[in-house]
Each structure stands twice: as C-alpha cells, then as structure tokens.
Design an enzyme around this catalytic site. Structure first.
Site, PDB file in Angstrom:
ATOM      1  N   THR B  30       0.812  -1.200   0.000  1.00  0.00           N
ATOM      2  CA  THR B  30       0.000   0.000   0.000  1.00  0.00           C
ATOM      3  C   THR B  30       0.854   1.263   0.000  1.00  0.00           C
ATOM      4  OG1 THR B  30      -0.179  -0.536   2.322  1.00  0.00           O
ATOM      5  CG2 THR B  30      -2.153  -0.798   1.001  1.00  0.00           C
ATOM      6  N   LYS B  49      12.760  -2.229   1.156  1.00  0.00           N
ATOM      7  CA  LYS B  49      11.415  -1.661   1.113  1.00  0.00           C
ATOM      8  C   LYS B  49      11.540  -0.158   0.925  1.00  0.00           C
ATOM      9  CE  LYS B  49       7.149  -1.745   3.830  1.00  0.00           C
ATOM     10  NZ  LYS B  49       6.421  -2.526   4.843  1.00  0.00           N
ATOM     11  N   ASP B 142      -1.838  -4.602  13.478  1.00  0.00           N
ATOM     12  CA  ASP B 142      -2.280  -5.026  12.148  1.00  0.00           C
ATOM     13  C   ASP B 142      -1.890  -6.476  11.883  1.00  0.00           C
ATOM     14  OD1 ASP B 142      -3.567  -4.845   9.736  1.00  0.00           O
ATOM     15  OD2 ASP B 142      -1.940  -3.816   8.706  1.00  0.00           O
TER      16      ASP B 142
HETATM   17  N1  LIG Z   1      11.328  -8.828   3.764  1.00  0.00           N
HETATM   18  C1  LIG Z   1      10.812  -9.195   2.575  1.00  0.00           C
HETATM   19  N2  LIG Z   1      11.430 -10.108   1.811  1.00  0.00           N
HETATM   20  C2  LIG Z   1      10.914 -10.445   0.625  1.00  0.00           C
HETATM   21  N3  LIG Z   1       9.784  -9.958   0.108  1.00  0.00           N
HETATM   22  C3  LIG Z   1       9.119  -9.041   0.801  1.00  0.00           C
HETATM   23  C4  LIG Z   1       9.600  -8.604   2.069  1.00  0.00           C
HETATM   24  N4  LIG Z   1       8.736  -7.672   2.539  1.00  0.00           N
HETATM   25  C5  LIG Z   1       7.787  -7.552   1.614  1.00  0.00           C
HETATM   26  N5  LIG Z   1       7.996  -8.356   0.557  1.00  0.00           N
HETATM   27  C6  LIG Z   1       7.165  -8.461  -0.655  1.00  0.00           C
HETATM   28  O1  LIG Z   1       6.713  -7.178  -1.059  1.00  0.00           O
HETATM   29  C7  LIG Z   1       5.295  -7.096  -1.053  1.00  0.00           C
HETATM   30  C8  LIG Z   1       4.836  -5.763  -0.481  1.00  0.00           C
HETATM   31  O2  LIG Z   1       5.240  -5.632   0.859  1.00  0.00           O
HETATM   32  P1  LIG Z   1       4.540  -4.657   1.905  1.00  0.00           P
HETATM   33  O3  LIG Z   1       4.681  -3.277   1.427  1.00  0.00           O
HETATM   34  O4  LIG Z   1       5.071  -4.994   3.246  1.00  0.00           O
HETATM   35  O5  LIG Z   1       3.071  -5.178   1.718  1.00  0.00           O
HETATM   36  P2  LIG Z   1       1.654  -4.706   2.201  1.00  0.00           P
HETATM   37  O6  LIG Z   1       1.578  -3.223   2.172  1.00  0.00           O
HETATM   38  O7  LIG Z   1       0.790  -5.374   1.192  1.00  0.00           O
HETATM   39  O8  LIG Z   1       1.518  -5.301   3.557  1.00  0.00           O
HETATM   40  C9  LIG Z   1       4.841  -8.279  -0.228  1.00  0.00           C
HETATM   41  O9  LIG Z   1       3.635  -8.753  -0.689  1.00  0.00           O
HETATM   42  C10 LIG Z   1       5.937  -9.293  -0.441  1.00  0.00           C
HETATM   43  O10 LIG Z   1       5.723 -10.021  -1.625  1.00  0.00           O
END
Ligand SMILES: Nc1ncnc2c1ncn2[C@@H]1O[C@H](COP(=O)(O)OP(=O)(O)O)[C@@H](O)[C@H]1O
Lengths: 337, 384
Positions: B30, B49, B142
C-alpha cells in the site's frame, strides 16, 4: 523486573547514544575542526562560481575571525533548545498539542536536536531551522501528528506580529527532515525519565509515610527532569537514574528524606556507586544555566559570517549546485533510482 | 567505549546506501515498493522496502515513522530484522531480511496439508514474536496472515509495523480505526480508544482459527457487519461476559445470538487447541489471555510437539504448477528438509510423519484434505 535491564540494553538509546563526558568533548571538538575546514573549502569553491576572487580574502578573514568554538556552538544550540519549550507551550495553548503529549514531544524534540549536533555542526546547519524540524519530527514520533500547515501557521503569525522580514515556509521544515533523520541514524524511539519517575513515586509510597509530602516531591521532580533534558545527562546516564537524581533534588528542596528508602531498597555496594551517579546528576542539573538571548544574538551574528556556503540556501554556491541537480522537487514519486 | 568519530549524518547515510545493491522489484504494498537486493560484500540477500512519499504534503508519513521507530528497537528471531535504513533523495529505504513467503500464501495453497503440529509451530513462533513486542510495550495493531512472513528456514516473523505504536500510558487515547477488519477485536469495533496488547491477541486468535479452517474465520463485509459476524459465530456478549461493555462508545444493544458449539466447526482441532483459541477470542479484553500466558498454555506442552520450522509445509511454485493432483502424502514428501534447526522445543522430526500425527490427535487425512467450499458451508450453517 527480571528481563527489564536486558530489554533496555537492546534499545537504540542504550546501544548507540551513550557517551562519557570525555568522549563527548572529543567528538564535538573533532566535529568543529572538520566543520571549519568545510567552511573554508566552501568559501574557496564559491569564489569559483562566477570566477570572482576579489572578495575571497575578505570573506575568508571575516570567517576566520568569527569562527565559533565548540563551546560557542553548544551555547547557541542550548538557546534554541529552550525555544522548544516555549513553542511547545504555545502549541499546547492553541490546542494543537494535547496536554498529555506535551512532555514527550518536548523531551523527544530536545533529544533529537542534541543527537543531531553530535553528527553535525552549526556552520552547516544553524540551530534555528533544525530546532523546528526536530520539533515537527518529534510530534510525529510521539503520536501527536499535526499537519504541516497547522504547524507553520502559528510560527508565521508570530513572525508577522514581530514585524519579521522572513516568513517560515513549510519547505523550510520539510527539506531538513531527511538530514535530521539521517543524523539520528533513523533511531527514533527515545526513553525519558518521566515514566521512571512515576514508577519511583509508586514504589516509594511503600517506604515513605508522609503521602502528601511525597506527592509534593514527585510533582517538583518534574521540574528537575525538565531541566535535565537540556544537559548532557541524557548521553551519560539511564532514564531511571536521572529520574532518581531529580527526585533527590526535589526531596532536598522539600526537606524529605529519601535516603532511608534508598538504603532499604539497594545493597550497600550498589548504593555507593549509585550515590556517585546521583551526585553527578544533581550537580549537573543544579549548575545548568540557559544561554541568554543577548549571548545567543552575539553568537548568531558571528555565525552569519562563518557559515558554510555549500549548505546555505541563500549562497551563490548552493544555488549553483541546486541548479546543477535540475532542482529535484521535494515530493518525488520517481522509481528511477 | 570506542572513541566516537566525527562523522556527519549525511556521510553515514551515503555509506549505508553504498553497502547494498538493488536488483529487481519483488512486490508492491500500500505504501511501499519492495525490491530484492543484496549486501555487496557478504552477498546476503535482502528485501529493500522503498517507502513512497508521493503526495505526502506533511513530509515523512506516520506509517514510515512508526515502522522505522518500532523495528529499530526490536530484535527477536520471530520479528523481521531491520538490517539498515538509508534515504535516497526523498525516498526512505528499509533494508530488511529477505523472507520468501508469508502465512497467507501458505494457508491459501490448498495443495499443502497442515498437521496439528504444524499449526502449533506457527502459533508458537507468532506468539513468541508478539510477546517480545508486548514486552517492549509495542502494539502491532495489524496482525493478519500476510503480515507473518516466513523465512527460507521456516521461521515465522512478524512484519509490517506501519501501524505499530507504544502503549501503557492510560491517559492517551488511541485510534480505534486500526487492524484489518476481519482481525479487529470487538472493543475496537465498538470504538474503544484505550486498549492494550489484547487487541493483537484477538487478531492472533482469528489467525489460529484460520489455520484450522483454511479460510478467514470472521469475515464481515462492513464494520457493522463484522460485529454481527462475530456475535453469530461466538454468541452476543452480555455485561456478564464483558463488564463495561455498555459503556463503550458504540456499545449499544445488538441482536442476541446464542453461543454456538465451536467443536463442530473446528472438528479436527484438539481440546487444548480449542481452549487456547477460545481464550484468545474472549470478549472481555481484560480477561483475554496474554501472549506470555498463551505460551504457557498446555497446548504447547501437550503432544504433538510443534514441527521444526524447517520441516513446515511451504508453497512450492513449481510443484503447484506441475503436480496439481498430488495426494497429501506426496505433498508431505515434497517438503523441503533442513536439519540445521536446533531448538529442542520443536519436534525432532522423529514422529513427524503424517500417520503419527493423525493417530496422536484424531486428525484424519480426509479432514485435512477437505476442500474449502465444504468448510465454508459448515462455517455459515453452524451458528444458529
Ligand atoms: N522482507 C521481505 N522479503 C521479501 N519480500 C518481501 C519482504 N517484505 C515484503 N515483501 C514483498 O513485497 C510485497 C509488499 O510488501 P509490503 O509493502 O510490506 O506489503 P503490504 O503493504 O501489502 O503489507 C509483499 O507482498 C511481499 O511479496
């Protein structure tokens, strides 16, 4: 109780923001020295901007004659730390800051600013604008968020009232957010002595009979904790120690004996160490003096002459560098990096 | 103590950034885009991220602040590790340990069979992570299956701390608009602004139920309907179940639904599992079990022992695509084995065969393999 010390040792405050007085002095001296080098380098670079070297010598000698010592830097920072207290009160009055958030926002803002200047100098970033950014960041960190417009409006109103030429703009605060958060090493959780003081108060009730006097002492300890925030104690001791030091100061003032409680509560060897710490805390808090507005103005005037043009938005050098970067807008959505 | 060095904040940031290399986009959430990357020197795989700050008129947004603030303080095997943070221009980059999948993917992969010991293992790891947060006075706010990420060694990790905040200060009101609806505790739905770790426990109870059912347990379609869904499934609470209920901002009268028998819906679950779940889904937040207490619950001591994380079922893209019709024993055999894990609380793997678990718990393979639709029917029809 058992896992408490261990958990605190995991906290970033304990891991990365603990110093001795000597290491703080050394760090500030080294920052100052490197900062001065950058000022001189920045002035020479600026002379290259439009190939005008006529003013270089004057500018360099002006700067050199007005360079701030590490002690002067600290005095100036201290002055603006006091302003946090003043601003916090006015945000509370206009209802933007809830009373229950006041202590934490104020203490966190002060702490952020103190930490910031362990990784920066005033030549690059004058404390006035850093103070506002630290304050705004602290409202977010302490769950007391307000919109930037709401934050800036009272500042502008005050400026207008004072007849000030400059008006604080949203960008002035937001543009520094990243520099500040970088310098904080992205460590935003800060522990303050207020909560520990309340814990102590509850515990002391079992040892001290005069409940009214104890309450009085507890209330007064708040004042000494407020003062402690401006000192380097935050880098030297843990919040419960500072809280206890503040309690001792308040107890002395109100003539309440809390040493009996301490001797009942801690064993003799520990107590000896603790008393050394508490003495230092009490002495430091008692010795604390604000920088006067007059002194701050003198230092501020010197600072105008020894700023690093590389970081000064109104300098030719800064403008040229910003233009060279294609003027990156503050809000960026691009995925290019 | 080391003599600290005079290093500028900007220099530290540049140096941190230079340690990592971004590779490709993994996914988009999001408020962030997540990239695969690695630590250049050690080659360690990381997830980067990148928090989008577009349209953020007020600068760094609260989710980013909360996430960074919380994760910088937490270190636990069952909490995602925030390895580093750096900013680039006006983007904030969180360098996270790389995690392959999440519990939602696992639950949704209907080719996977869950044994009771598997569910116990996930619950144990989740509760340990949560207990650590609560000990640090942090609420997650959450919790839901896709915020439990899973490492390649099977370890489950709490992630996504964009709503996390500290608690314990009774004077300070907090928003009741938190937690994804299906996992939201009844006190939040009723507008409570003074809550504790118990809201995370409710969510954890919903996840527990979901692991047993393989579908979300309390899936209301609106906030108001969510309460009705809860009341139908768990019975409408009374002032006796929940002293103070009527004093909540929205604690008005609801249609009375009787408390149904849960055993029928969760027919595969053992009594101790059901007891723990019911304690997590207790209406009165004060009486609801805590994470620390839950970890002491007999469920975790009784057999079967929780499966070693490395031996837990995990989605296998290749095999899902190629061998769809595989029977559950086949699926079991396809599991990735890794004996490096040495935590003696988990099963040593000796009794790890599907048969051993079936006999030990009365959990039959047929029930495991039951298609979702059938369970859905049960769920809808059971509350009167
Ligand atoms: N630490 C991580 N290692 C690998 N993939 C990740 C990690 N964190 C998130 N992702 C991938 O990135 C996507 C988006 O992450 P995030 O922003 O945390 O999701 P959301 O806002 O949907 O909760 C996740 O659906 C996952 O596929």
């Amino acid at each position: 109780m058992t896992d408490k010390p261990q958990l605190y040792e995991q906290a970033s405050q304990y891991r990365h923001w603990r110093f001795t007085r000597e290491s703080l002095d050394k760090l500030r001296a080294a920052n100052n020295e490197r900062g001065i080098e950058r000022v001189l380098r920045g002035l020479r670079e600026e002379a290259h901007v439009d190939d005008d070297h006529s003013m270089l010598e004057t500018r360099v000698s002006e700067a050199t004659n007005n360079l701030l010592t590490p002690a002067e830097e600290l005095e100036l920072i201290d002055y603006y730390l006091q302003m946090i207290k003043v601003y916090a009160q006015s945000y509370r009055k206009n209802g933007l800051l809830k009373p229950e958030a006041l202590d934490n926002v104020k203490a966190t803002a002060i702490n952020f600013m103190k930490r910031f200047y362990l990784h920066n100098v005033v030549f690059d970033y004058p404390p006035k604008s850093i103070m506002l950014t630290c304050f705004y960041l602290a409202t977010k960190v302490e769950n007391a968020f307000m919109k930037i417009d709401d934050f800036v409006r009272p500042l502008q109103a005050a400026e207008t009232k004072r007849g000030s030429k400059v008006q604080t703009k949203n960008e002035d605060i937001l543009e520094l957010e990243f520099v500040v958060i970088q310098s904080l090493q992205f460590e935003l959780a800060v522990h303050h002595p207020y909560r520990a003081a309340y814990g102590l108060y509850l515990e002391m009730q079992a040892y001290i009979n005069d409940a009214a006097l104890l309450k009085d002492v507890f209330d007064r300890s708040h004042h000494y904790i407020d003062l402690s925030l401006f000192t380097d104690l935050v880098f030297l001791y843990q919040p419960p120690q500072i809280a206890l030091g503040a309690f001792k100061l308040a107890a002395r003032e109100k003539d309440l004996d809390i040493d009996t409680y301490l001797t009942q509560r801690f064993d003799a060897r520990l107590l000896e160490m603790l008393f050394t710490v508490l003495d230092d805390i009490q002495d430091t808090v008692s010795a604390f003096k604000n920088t006067s507005q007059k002194d701050a103005q003198v230092i501020d005037r010197k600072l105008i002459l020894c700023r690093n043009p590389e970081k000064n938005p109104s300098s030719k050098l800064y403008k040229k560098k910003a233009a060279g970067q294609g003027d990156v807008p503050y809000v960026s959505d691009s995925d290019s990096d | 103590m080391d003599v600290p060095q005079a290093i500028l904040g900007e220099e530290i940031n540049k140096e941190t950034e230079s340690l990592y290399k971004k590779e490709k986009k993994l996914g988009e959430g999001t408020y962030a885009v997540v990239y695969l990357g690695h630590h250049i020197k050690t080659k360690r795989k990381v997830g980067i991220k990148k928090i989008k700050l577009g349209n953020m008129r007020s600068g760094l947004d609260m989710s980013a602040i909360r996430e960074v603030k919380a994760l910088r303080e937490l270190r636990h095997p069952n909490v995602i590790e925030l390895i580093d943070v750096f900013s680039h221009k006006t983007n904030l980059n969180l360098v996270l340990e790389f995690l392959d999948t999440d519990l939602e993917n696992v639950i949704k992969d209907k080719s996977l069979v869950f044994m009771p010991a598997d569910i116990k293992s996930w619950m144990m790891m989740a509760l340990r992570g949560l207990d650590h947060c609560h000990r640090c006075w942090l609420l997650h706010r959450d919790l839901k299956p896709n915020n439990f990420l899973i490492a390649s060694d099977g370890q489950l990790k709490l992630a996504d701390f964009g709503l996390a905040r500290e608690f314990g200060d009774v004077k300070r009101a907090m928003t009741s608009q938190t937690v994804t609806r299906w996992y939201r505790a009844p006190e939040l739905l009723l507008g409570a602004t003074n809550y504790t770790g118990s809201i995370d426990i409710w969510a954890m109870g919903c996840v527990f139920a979901e692991l047993l059912l393989r579908v979300p347990y309390l899936s209301g379609e609106s906030d108001l309907e969510q309460l009705t869904t809860i009341f139908k499934a768990r019975g409408t609470p009374t002032e006796d179940d929940w002293p103070g209920l009527s004093k909540l901002p929205m604690g008005f009268k609801f249609e009375k639904h009787p408390r149904p028998a849960f055993a029928e819906l969760f027919h595969g679950a053992s009594d101790d599992a059901l007891d723990l779940m019911n304690r997590m889904l207790t209406y009165n937040p004060v009486a609801r079990i805590t994470a620390a207490e839950a970890l002491q619950h007999p469920y975790f001591r009784n057999s079967p022992r929780p499966t070693q994380p490395a031996k837990l079922p995990r989605p296998k893209q290749e095999y899902v695509a190629e061998e769809e019709g595989l029977d559950s024993d086949g699926a079991r055999r396809k599991r990735h084995y890794n004996d490096a894990f040495g935590d003696d609380v988990f099963s040593d793997g000796k009794g790890d065969s599907a048969v051993a678990h079936r006999e030990g718990s009365g959990h039959s393979r047929d029930q495991d393999a039951q298609p979702t639709a059938k369970r859905m029917d049960l769920r809808i029809s059971s509350p009167a």
